[in-house]
Design an enzyme around this catalytic site. Structure first.
Site, mmCIF file in Angstrom:
data_model
loop_
_atom_site.group_PDB
_atom_site.id
_atom_site.type_symbol
_atom_site.label_atom_id
_atom_site.label_comp_id
_atom_site.label_asym_id
_atom_site.label_seq_id
_atom_site.Cartn_x
_atom_site.Cartn_y
_atom_site.Cartn_z
ATOM 1 N N ASN A 91 0.812 -1.181 0.086
ATOM 2 C CA ASN A 91 -0.163 -0.111 -0.072
ATOM 3 C C ASN A 91 0.940 1.394 0.077
ATOM 4 O OD1 ASN A 91 -2.629 1.457 0.862
ATOM 5 N ND2 ASN A 91 -1.040 2.147 2.330
ATOM 6 N N HIS A 92 2.140 1.024 0.573
ATOM 7 C CA HIS A 92 3.115 2.245 0.874
ATOM 8 C C HIS A 92 4.350 1.851 0.838
ATOM 9 C CE1 HIS A 92 1.321 0.630 4.793
ATOM 10 N NE2 HIS A 92 2.805 0.642 4.779
ATOM 11 N N GLN B 103 5.048 7.100 5.453
ATOM 12 C CA GLN B 103 4.671 5.918 4.852
ATOM 13 C C GLN B 103 3.966 6.252 3.429
ATOM 14 O OE1 GLN B 103 3.073 3.639 7.880
ATOM 15 N NE2 GLN B 103 4.556 1.912 7.884
ATOM 16 N N ASP C 136 -0.874 -6.842 3.321
ATOM 17 C CA ASP C 136 -1.277 -5.833 4.182
ATOM 18 C C ASP C 136 -2.458 -4.515 3.783
ATOM 19 O OD1 ASP C 136 -0.071 -4.475 6.809
ATOM 20 O OD2 ASP C 136 0.339 -2.947 5.596
ATOM 21 N N LEU D 222 -5.087 -0.404 0.036
ATOM 22 C CA LEU D 222 -4.174 -0.549 -1.191
ATOM 23 C C LEU D 222 -5.232 -0.209 -2.449
ATOM 24 C CD1 LEU D 222 -1.956 -1.703 -3.028
ATOM 25 C CD2 LEU D 222 -2.861 -3.996 -2.345
ATOM 26 N N GLU E 85 -8.200 0.876 -2.586
ATOM 27 C CA GLU E 85 -9.247 2.044 -2.568
ATOM 28 C C GLU E 85 -8.741 3.513 -2.525
ATOM 29 O OE1 GLU E 85 -12.003 1.403 0.533
ATOM 30 O OE2 GLU E 85 -12.807 -0.426 -0.672
ATOM 31 N N GLU F 252 -5.511 -8.754 4.880
ATOM 32 C CA GLU F 252 -6.088 -7.983 6.059
ATOM 33 C C GLU F 252 -7.087 -7.204 5.500
ATOM 34 O OE1 GLU F 252 -4.143 -5.243 9.392
ATOM 35 O OE2 GLU F 252 -3.503 -4.791 7.410
ATOM 36 N N HIS G 27 -0.352 -9.430 15.947
ATOM 37 C CA HIS G 27 0.901 -8.197 16.149
ATOM 38 C C HIS G 27 0.469 -6.786 16.562
ATOM 39 C CE1 HIS G 27 0.046 -7.938 11.841
ATOM 40 N NE2 HIS G 27 0.862 -6.895 12.093
HETATM 41 C C1 NOJ Z 1 -1.107 -3.236 9.218
HETATM 42 C C2 NOJ Z 1 -0.204 -4.036 10.029
HETATM 43 O O1 NOJ Z 1 -0.878 -5.009 10.514
HETATM 44 C C3 NOJ Z 1 0.360 -2.798 10.836
HETATM 45 O O2 NOJ Z 1 1.355 -3.496 11.827
HETATM 46 C C4 NOJ Z 1 0.957 -1.623 10.154
HETATM 47 O O3 NOJ Z 1 1.463 -0.686 11.126
HETATM 48 C C5 NOJ Z 1 0.033 -1.009 9.169
HETATM 49 N N1 NOJ Z 1 -0.693 -2.151 8.267
HETATM 50 C C6 NOJ Z 1 0.757 -0.103 8.160
HETATM 51 O O4 NOJ Z 1 1.498 -1.018 7.200
#
Ligand code: NOJ
Length: 553
Positions: free
Chosen positions: A107-108, A173, A205, A210, A212, A244, A311
């Site tokens: 996404n970044h 980011q 991730d 990503l 939208e 995710e 996490h």
């Molecule tokens: C989701 C990840 O799980 C998280 O840890 C992260 O900070 C953000 N996306 C940005 O990448």
């Protein structure tokens, strides 16, 4: 059920274990985990029974978001090792039958990535359009700000060119522009690169961000996901995208691909997870019943990924304000335990006050839920958190291998929990020797889960237990049935369970040495405090003779 199905669609009843190489095991004595250290632990993971490892980002990074800020998608963070170390690790994992997937964070990039440095250098840069720039962005909608403790906008003015760049997460980011075909090609190239090195797929991730962030610049953003999946499948038929996507079910199902399942292979069940926590807070089954009842069946060959902790913060953003408060009150009343106004930065065992019976029940519930369980390293030994660490890092502390810690001989990259969750009390070595340990419980649950593919593959039905604290469901596939029953409260009880079509069957408790018979379509089940049962049904005649005689007594 024919087990041959489970090799082609391996992910449908995989056991996925997420770890960060940085905090798992230090192999060169510098206090930072690395691939050499991880490789030495492969047999531990193999004996635990996991079938797939999910590696958190291991790429070069300024590490301002624990590696989710990448400066090079094609190499390894030098603190964690070399590409050579990575390939040796992959080779060893493969030898033990363990698949590996990795975080795909596209996404970044980091603002230190050469692409972004080039892009921001001038409005005429050939990479200008690789990121999302605007002269005058729309005013911020506060709900779009993911990290409200650090950011108050998703746009950042870049003084040099006087334009703003989009950053859905931290300002360091910048979001890639997937409306640009060169960016989409480059993302596919990244997938292809790591697949050549043996990966079986990716944990994608921030999927909604990503696809939208391109507004209406891409006629069908979901087509990009379908293209990525098709590209990946051409290269390797069994590779998966695990997404995710923290969205209400009705919006989420489209991410599998409308009806035909040609986008994400698996999606995390965030709604089910949040409702499980509400159920724990209330010691009532209702919220789980509701979530499982509402959860759509994924398209053919797709799957839900179930989890209790990961996490990140334990996000409770999809509960109502009152419900979230109930979970806060039960599991994280101190402000320091809460984060972003929506979540908790604690691990499950500390939230359960170390109550082993309750912890065991919670994981039994997780493994019995229809879907593919995903666990976060350390969950199998009941690791706690370290609230002295910043934000979400509280749950990303070094793996506890032995009484002295065992992660590294040098001062570790992150502070180790103290008190009742210190390595002296919670560690792998001690639990390996203790038949009643959580580690042994996980081994049993994983073994049974793998023996019961019906749980992951079958049709599931929530059963009426007549008791607000007892959750029961059954999974049926190809004429085989597994019934799971969990008591969410700390008092013993007894329930009568009606089991349609199983009259006269014998139920074998797969977690204990016990059998019982279904009579008049019903079975009476004593449930201990936080008790759990996984019951496999078999026609009476199918029982081996010695078991049949046990029943006769
Ligand atoms: C989701 C990840 O799980 C998280 O840890 C992260 O900070 C953000 N996306 C940005 O990448």
């Amino acid at each position: 059920m024919r087990l041959t199905y489970t090799s082609d669609l391996w992910y449908k009843n995989a056991v996925i274990y997420c770890l960060d190489v940085e905090t798992y095991k230090d192999g060169n004595g510098d206090g930072v985990g690395d691939f050499r250290g991880l490789t030495q632990q492969i047999d531990y993971l193999h004996s635990l029974g996991i079938t797939c490892l999910w590696l958190m980002p291991f790429f070069p990074t300024p590490n301002k978001d624990d590696g989710y800020d990448i400066t090079d998608f094609y190499s390894i963070d030098p603190r964690l090792g070399t590409l050579g170390d990575f390939v040796e690790f992959m080779r060893t994992a493969k030898d033990r039958g363990i698949r590996v997937i990795a975080d795909l964070v596209v996404n970044h990039t980091s603002d230190q990535h050469p692409w972004f440095k080039e892009s921001r250098s001038s409005k005429d840069s050939p990479l200008r359009d690789w990121y999302v720039w605007s002269d005058k962005p729309e005013p911020d909608d506060p709900s779009q700000i993911v990290f409200p403790d650090k950011e108050n906008s998703i746009w950042q003015l870049d003084k040099k060119t006087g334009q703003y760049y989009l950053h859905s997460f931290y300002r360091h980011q910048p979001d890639l522009n997937v409306a640009n075909p060169e960016v989409r090609d480059e993302i596919a190239r990244v997938l292809g690169f790591w697949m050549e090195l043996g990966l079986s797929g990716f944990r994608v991730d921030a999927v909604p961000f990503l696809i939208e962030n391109v507004g209406d610049k891409l006629p069908d953003p979901h087509a990009f996901l379908a293209d990525l999946r098709a590209f990946m499948s051409r290269r390797e038929g069994g590779a998966v995208l695990l997404g995710e996507v923290n969205m209400p079910y009705k919006d989420l199902v489209g991410y599998f691909g409308d009806g035909n399942g040609d986008q994400l292979t698996m999606c995390f069940d965030f709604i089910g997870m949040q409702h499980a926590w509400l159920a724990f807070a209330r010691s009532e089954a209702g919220p789980i019943n509701q979530a499982l009842g509402d959860r759509p069946k994924p398209p053919k060959d797709c799957q839900w990924a179930t989890f209790l902790r990961n996490h990140d913060e334990l996000t409770l953003d999809k509960l109502t304000d009152e419900e979230r408060q109930e979970v806060f009150d039960a599991f994280g009343p101190d402000k320091d335990m809460q984060i972003y106004g929506r979540g908790l930065r604690r691990r499950l065992p500390s939230m359960f006050g170390g109550d082993l019976r309750r912890i065991k029940m919670a994981y039994s519930l997780l493994f019995s839920m229809p879907g593919t369980p995903v666990i976060f390293y350390g969950e199998e030994i009941g690791m706690g958190d370290n609230l002295d660490e910043e934000g979400r890092m509280a749950v990303r502390t070094p793996m506890q291998w032995s009484q002295s810690g065992g992660f590294s001989d040098a001062p570790p990259v992150r502070g180790i929990p103290g008190g009742s969750f210190a390595p002296e009390r919670v560690n792998v070595a001690d639990q390996k020797r203790d038949p009643d340990s959580l580690l042994r419980w996980f081994q049993l649950l994983i073994e049974r889960y793998r023996e019961c593919p019906e749980l992951a593959w079958g049709d599931n039905t929530v059963l009426d237990t007549g008791h607000p604290s007892v959750f029961a469901h059954r999974c049926d596939a190809d004429g085989a049935t597994v019934v799971a029953v969990h008591n969410l409260c700390d008092t013993a009880t007894e329930i009568d369970l009606a089991l349609e079509g199983l009259d006269g069957s014998v139920l074998t408790d797969l977690l204990a040495d016990e059998t019982m018979e279904v009579a008049d379509g019903t079975v009476r089940l004593p449930m201990s405090p936080h008790g759990c049962r996984w019951l496999r049904a078999a026609p009476r005649g199918d029982m081996p003779p010695e078991d049949a005689s046990i029943i006769a007594h």
